[in-house]
Design an enzyme around this catalytic site. Structure first.
Site, mmCIF file in Angstrom:
data_model
loop_
_atom_site.group_PDB
_atom_site.id
_atom_site.type_symbol
_atom_site.label_atom_id
_atom_site.label_comp_id
_atom_site.label_asym_id
_atom_site.label_seq_id
_atom_site.Cartn_x
_atom_site.Cartn_y
_atom_site.Cartn_z
ATOM 1 N N GLN A 1 11.698 -1.101 -76.938
ATOM 2 C CA GLN A 1 10.826 -0.478 -76.801
ATOM 3 C C GLN A 1 10.514 1.221 -76.243
ATOM 4 O O GLN A 1 10.153 2.182 -76.585
ATOM 5 C CB GLN A 1 9.037 -0.781 -75.975
ATOM 6 C CG GLN A 1 9.277 -1.439 -74.115
ATOM 7 C CD GLN A 1 7.776 -1.179 -74.175
ATOM 8 O OE1 GLN A 1 7.047 -1.503 -74.353
ATOM 9 N NE2 GLN A 1 7.722 -2.343 -72.909
ATOM 10 N N TYR B 1 24.001 -5.887 -49.823
ATOM 11 C CA TYR B 1 25.193 -6.498 -50.689
ATOM 12 C C TYR B 1 25.639 -5.112 -50.897
ATOM 13 O O TYR B 1 24.949 -4.680 -51.800
ATOM 14 C CB TYR B 1 25.295 -7.376 -51.319
ATOM 15 C CG TYR B 1 24.714 -7.203 -53.387
ATOM 16 C CD1 TYR B 1 24.524 -6.773 -53.809
ATOM 17 C CD2 TYR B 1 23.023 -8.238 -52.727
ATOM 18 C CE1 TYR B 1 24.038 -6.533 -54.595
ATOM 19 C CE2 TYR B 1 22.687 -7.678 -53.971
ATOM 20 C CZ TYR B 1 22.792 -7.008 -55.255
ATOM 21 O OH TYR B 1 22.443 -6.639 -55.704
ATOM 22 N N ARG C 1 23.013 -2.255 -62.219
ATOM 23 C CA ARG C 1 21.635 -3.082 -62.489
ATOM 24 C C ARG C 1 22.176 -1.629 -64.503
ATOM 25 O O ARG C 1 22.355 -2.599 -64.866
ATOM 26 C CB ARG C 1 20.191 -2.673 -62.562
ATOM 27 C CG ARG C 1 19.825 -3.973 -61.811
ATOM 28 C CD ARG C 1 18.668 -4.194 -61.799
ATOM 29 N NE ARG C 1 18.118 -5.750 -61.309
ATOM 30 C CZ ARG C 1 18.331 -6.304 -62.895
ATOM 31 N NH1 ARG C 1 18.071 -6.070 -63.754
ATOM 32 N NH2 ARG C 1 17.566 -7.759 -61.980
#
Length: 407
Positions: free
Chosen positions: A36, A220, A109
């Site tokens: 989308q 991390y 990410r």
């Protein structure tokens, strides 16, 4: 005569959708991905990839690129919230790789999604294509499904539709009535901070949990430049009333939540702009992951709390398993059985991780006292207690269940 492979529509171009597309392509199965968003832009700061997933990504030929773009933590360390003493510590690095057969990596990410989308390419990727429903078609020859898009019914007919569209999945609304997402009573703030902004931080190359009363911080490294990803989790609000899973927080709210903690935590949570507050949702187990020719994958099927860092890893396991099951399907009459095999292989595994993540949330937030002391003693055996998560092999599991990869 060779049986034609199924045509698959994947709804969602996040980690799960792209990984599934790559596994299907590897097995000679045609897939198209519908997303989308107008552009691929991941939300969230970073992702931790454990051996149960990195072994699979290596199969896709992504290991070298991922190694270049990520960081391998040196240790797993648990620390006391106030004085920072090491409650427990376990080596990661090569010790982890030798134990589990794959690396443990932290990666941004957006970088990871770019790596996956580059491997996929532009063909078969439809951006700005919001799916708001599905339609079954039966013509007496071959059952199929069409996607209902905002701009009108999709022109193409598919044999199967996979919902890889996250915790608020549109495909799940068609597969399963009701909303299974459950607010955990906790919320999180995410951020990226250069290591030099956290001068009081011991062992910046480690993955660390700082545990305290009603809150914890996980952090991390995610690259070779010393960038640290953190997730700061706090109790509350008691009820989540916002219309989405993230909302703006009052200025200074994050820093106030960690007042009195070790100086490194104050440096960390103020070392990056305060993020929105993210509600942490788990999910009640679904009665079924499938309906007809539609099936769910990843957070759409089993959203879980992030305390084992397994959301993305379980999604990647799903993708490899589903691709194997579909590759073994001998024609359209076997598609339903393939989806059932996939669900049977994945349900118990993901439920076990879901439950364990929920319990871990409470343990990380204990106040100082006897219960926290018992927890601290148990942290000495984390590799033995949770090795089942990292050692899991989807190929071996499929073979043991009689659903091994064919060809």
């Amino acid at each position: 005569m060779t049986t034609a492979a199924p045509r698959v529509a994947i709804v969602g171009a996040g980690i799960g959708g792209l990984t599934l597309g790559l596994f299907l392509r590897q097995r000679g199965i045609d897939a198209e991905i519908f997303e989308q968003a107008e552009e691929l832009k991941e939300t969230g700061a970073a992702v931790a990839l454990s051996a149960n997933a990195t072994r699979l990504l290596d199969e896709l030929g992504l290991g070298a690129a991922l190694a270049e773009a990520s960081a391998v933590p040196t240790e797993l360390v648990y620390r006391h919230w106030r004085d920072g003493h090491r409650v427990a510590a376990h080596p990661v690095g090569e010790v982890y790789r030798e134990r589990y057969g794959g690396a443990y990596r932290g990666v941004h990410r957006a970088v990871f999604q770019t790596l996956l989308s580059t491997a996929w390419g532009e063909d078969g990727l439809h951006l700005g294509a919001r799916v708001h429903g599905l339609a079954e078609e039966h013509d007496g020859m071959r059952d199929g499904m069409r996607l209902e898009l905002d701009e009108g019914p999709g022109e193409d007919r598919f044999d199967l539709v996979v919902g890889a569209d996250g915790v608020h999945s549109e495909v799940r609304r068609w597969v399963h009535d009701g909303e299974p997402a459950v607010y955990s009573g906790t919320s999180g703030f995410r951020g990226l901070v250069p290591a030099e902004r956290v001068p009081s931080l011991p062992d910046p190359g480690a993955i660390q949990f700082w545990m305290g009363p009603g809150a914890h911080v996980l952090h991390y490294p995610i690259d070779r430049d010393g960038t640290i990803n953190f997730l700061a989790v706090v109790r509350g609000p008691a009820r989540w009333t916002a219309g989405s899973w993230r909302t703006e927080a009052a200025p200074g709210e994050l820093a106030a939540a960690f007042d009195g903690w070790h100086p490194a935590m104050a440096e960390m949570v103020t070392g990056a702009p305060q993020s929105d507050r993210w509600a942490l949702f788990g999910q009640d187990p679904l009665r079924s992951w499938t309906r007809g020719r539609a099936v769910l994958l990843g957070d759409a099927a089993h959203a879980m709390l992030p305390h084992h860092g397994q959301g993305a890893n379980q999604t990647i396991e799903d993708a490899a398993t589903l691709a194997d099951c579909l590759a073994g399907a001998d024609g359209p009459q076997a598609y339903g059985s393939a989806l059932s095999r996939y669900e049977r292989l994945r349900r118990a595994r993901t439920r076990q991780v879901q439950r364990s993540s929920w319990v871990t949330s409470d343990l990380l937030h204990l106040p100082d006292g006897p219960a926290a002391q018992r927890r601290d003693r148990e942290l000495a055996t984390v590799p033995e207690d949770f090795g089942w998560i990292h050692a899991y092999d989807v190929r071996r599991a499929g073979t043991a269940a009689g659903f091994g990869r064919e060809g």
